[in-house]
Design an enzyme around this catalytic site. Structure first.
Site, PDB file in Angstrom:
ATOM      1  N   MET A  30      46.030  26.874  -0.897  1.00 24.21           N
ATOM      2  CA  MET A  30      47.290  26.690  -1.617  1.00 24.21           C
ATOM      3  C   MET A  30      48.167  27.918  -1.376  1.00 24.21           C
ATOM      4  O   MET A  30      49.058  28.229  -2.164  1.00 24.21           O
ATOM      5  CB  MET A  30      47.027  26.480  -3.105  1.00 24.21           C
ATOM      6  CG  MET A  30      46.194  25.215  -3.352  1.00 24.21           C
ATOM      7  SD  MET A  30      46.455  24.455  -4.957  1.00 24.21           S
ATOM      8  CE  MET A  30      45.913  25.748  -6.033  1.00 24.21           C
ATOM      9  N   LEU A  33      47.493  33.934   0.278  1.00 20.87           N
ATOM     10  CA  LEU A  33      46.232  34.238   0.956  1.00 20.87           C
ATOM     11  C   LEU A  33      45.719  35.634   0.612  1.00 20.87           C
ATOM     12  O   LEU A  33      46.490  36.581   0.490  1.00 20.87           O
ATOM     13  CB  LEU A  33      46.427  34.137   2.470  1.00 20.87           C
ATOM     14  CG  LEU A  33      46.939  32.786   2.983  1.00 20.87           C
ATOM     15  CD1 LEU A  33      47.009  32.806   4.515  1.00 20.87           C
ATOM     16  CD2 LEU A  33      46.082  31.623   2.505  1.00 20.87           C
ATOM     17  N   HIS A  37      40.375  34.083   1.850  1.00 22.23           N
ATOM     18  CA  HIS A  37      40.901  33.057   2.771  1.00 22.23           C
ATOM     19  C   HIS A  37      40.776  33.515   4.221  1.00 22.23           C
ATOM     20  O   HIS A  37      40.454  32.734   5.107  1.00 22.23           O
ATOM     21  CB  HIS A  37      42.388  32.791   2.500  1.00 22.23           C
ATOM     22  CG  HIS A  37      42.685  32.245   1.143  1.00 22.23           C
ATOM     23  ND1 HIS A  37      43.353  32.969   0.183  1.00 22.23           N
ATOM     24  CD2 HIS A  37      42.433  31.038   0.591  1.00 22.23           C
ATOM     25  CE1 HIS A  37      43.501  32.238  -0.904  1.00 22.23           C
ATOM     26  NE2 HIS A  37      42.945  31.059  -0.688  1.00 22.23           N
ATOM     27  N   GLN A 154      32.697  29.742  -1.626  1.00 21.76           N
ATOM     28  CA  GLN A 154      31.694  29.460  -2.666  1.00 21.76           C
ATOM     29  C   GLN A 154      32.203  29.785  -4.071  1.00 21.76           C
ATOM     30  O   GLN A 154      31.657  29.310  -5.060  1.00 21.76           O
ATOM     31  CB  GLN A 154      30.439  30.283  -2.367  1.00 21.76           C
ATOM     32  CG  GLN A 154      29.270  29.983  -3.298  1.00 21.76           C
ATOM     33  CD  GLN A 154      28.196  31.048  -3.233  1.00 21.76           C
ATOM     34  OE1 GLN A 154      27.823  31.466  -2.143  1.00 21.76           O
ATOM     35  NE2 GLN A 154      27.707  31.489  -4.379  1.00 21.76           N
ATOM     36  N   ASP A 156      34.647  28.685  -5.685  1.00 21.40           N
ATOM     37  CA  ASP A 156      34.934  27.431  -6.390  1.00 21.40           C
ATOM     38  C   ASP A 156      33.754  26.487  -6.152  1.00 21.40           C
ATOM     39  O   ASP A 156      33.874  25.487  -5.438  1.00 21.40           O
ATOM     40  CB  ASP A 156      36.235  26.827  -5.872  1.00 21.40           C
ATOM     41  CG  ASP A 156      37.404  27.768  -6.100  1.00 21.40           C
ATOM     42  OD1 ASP A 156      37.572  28.235  -7.232  1.00 21.40           O
ATOM     43  OD2 ASP A 156      38.133  28.070  -5.134  1.00 21.40           O
ATOM     44  N   SER A 191      40.595  36.041  -6.141  1.00 15.53           N
ATOM     45  CA  SER A 191      41.227  34.778  -6.487  1.00 15.53           C
ATOM     46  C   SER A 191      42.726  35.023  -6.578  1.00 15.53           C
ATOM     47  O   SER A 191      43.157  36.104  -7.017  1.00 15.53           O
ATOM     48  CB  SER A 191      40.709  34.301  -7.853  1.00 15.53           C
ATOM     49  OG  SER A 191      41.613  33.375  -8.424  1.00 15.53           O
TER      50      SER A 191
HETATM   51  O1  PAF Z   1      40.599  25.719  -3.390  1.00 19.33           O
HETATM   52  C1  PAF Z   1      41.817  25.482  -3.268  1.00 19.33           C
HETATM   53  O2  PAF Z   1      42.640  26.371  -3.011  1.00 19.33           O
HETATM   54  C2  PAF Z   1      42.322  24.075  -3.495  1.00 19.33           C
HETATM   55  O3  PAF Z   1      41.638  23.438  -4.512  1.00 19.33           O
HETATM   56  C3  PAF Z   1      42.314  23.220  -2.202  1.00 19.33           C
HETATM   57  C4  PAF Z   1      40.910  22.995  -1.694  1.00 19.33           C
HETATM   58  C5  PAF Z   1      43.165  23.908  -1.144  1.00 19.33           C
HETATM   59  C6  PAF Z   1      42.933  21.845  -2.493  1.00 19.33           C
HETATM   60  O4  PAF Z   1      44.249  21.943  -2.901  1.00 19.33           O
END
Ligand code: PAF
Length: 285
Positions: A30, A33, A37, A154, A156, A191
């Site tokens: 989303m 970053l 990521h 991991q 999430d 996060s």
């Molecule tokens: O983990 C995330 O950032 C979101 O839930 C995802 C997997 C990009 C879906 O929108």
């Protein structure tokens, strides 16, 4: 140089022009970053010929009173971070950052993908519609990207288990890779929502990883952490703190003689910010 597409039609045209035997890695984000990521992107570039990174703040996974409007949208900075990766990686990266929600959900789109009961556990108790929104957009982006491998963090963990179940149930031809949690120096899992915390909350937040480590150590020494858990849960910051079967998030049955892959999983709320973390433990009952 990486390529960037912001419409479905331009992305599709590019995707359809690729030769069919290339391996495609997919990193769904989303945006906003961080180093977590970037490790997913690097791993995907190492494993695949091409990596598709999507940047889309998915409205369907936010509840009515949640932070959809405030969620940090930092596309320029995100592109800069990717542009700072080494040139070989960059040359393999394709960004798909839809410029409007209708690129993903055209008018009259009404399908919802739901994995069922598991969506109502843990985070689902507090965000009852969240995971249906996640699996719907993930399915949508899987179909658009037509990737070989998909990489998720991991941190999430419930999201990972649900996406894995969706892949298995629907026989989606993609291989899922779950990558280790990346932490800051103090131990807090990275996060995008950490930036909502003030300095005092950042220190308080360490109770989450520290408690999980304490429980993990007890489990590894065959001690019963139940009283620690009960004591912690008296603090109102905990939304949940549980030890579950890592495979399907069911309660652990510790009376078996098998080695069980368990997950110690918690959500800790500071103000309006809820932080997630977990640790995997092999338990010999
Ligand atoms: O983990 C995330 O950032 C979101 O839930 C995802 C997997 C990009 C879906 O929108």
């Amino acid at each position: 140089m990486m390529k960037i597409f912001d419409t479905r039609s331009s992305f599709d045209e590019f995707r359809n022009s690729l030769t069919p035997n290339l391996t495609i890695g997919l990193v769904l984000t989303m945006g906003n970053l961080h180093a977590g990521h970037l490790t997913l992107i690097e791993k995907s570039c190492d494993d695949n010929d091409i990596t598709v990174v999507t940047i889309f703040v998915n409205p369907k996974q936010f509840g009515p009173n949640e932070d959809f409007n405030q969620y940090p949208r930092t596309l320029d900075k995100d592109l800069e971070k990717i542009a700072n990766l080494n040139l070989i990686l960059q040359s393999k990266i394709i960004i798909f950052a839809p410029n409007s929600n209708s690129e993903i959900y055209p008018e009259n789109f009404s399908t919802l993908i739901s994995v069922g009961k598991m969506t109502q556990l843990l985070c689902g108790k507090f965000r009852p519609t969240h995971f249906d929104g996640v699996t719907t957009v993930v399915f949508r982006l899987f179909t658009i990207a037509k990737a070989t491998n998909a990489y998720f963090g991991q941190k999430d963990y419930q999201q990972c288990v649900l996406i894995n179940k969706m892949i298995n149930d629907l026989e989606i031809p993609i291989k899922m890779h779950i990558m280790p949690i990346i932490r800051n120096q103090a131990g807090l899992a990275l996060s995008s929502r950490n930036q909502y915390l003030d300095e005092e909350q950042k220190i308080k937040a360490l109770r989450l990883p520290q408690t999980l480590i304490k429980i993990e150590k007890m489990l590894l020494q065959s001690e019963d952490p139940q009283s620690i858990i009960e004591n912690e849960l008296k603090q109102s910051e905990w939304d949940y703190l549980e030890i579950l079967n890592a495979k399907d998030l069911t309660p652990l049955k510790l009376d078996t003689k098998l080695t069980i892959d368990a997950v110690v999983i918690g959500a800790y709320r500071l103000g309006n910010t809820r932080l997630l973390d977990n640790r995997m433990v092999k338990i010999n009952a």
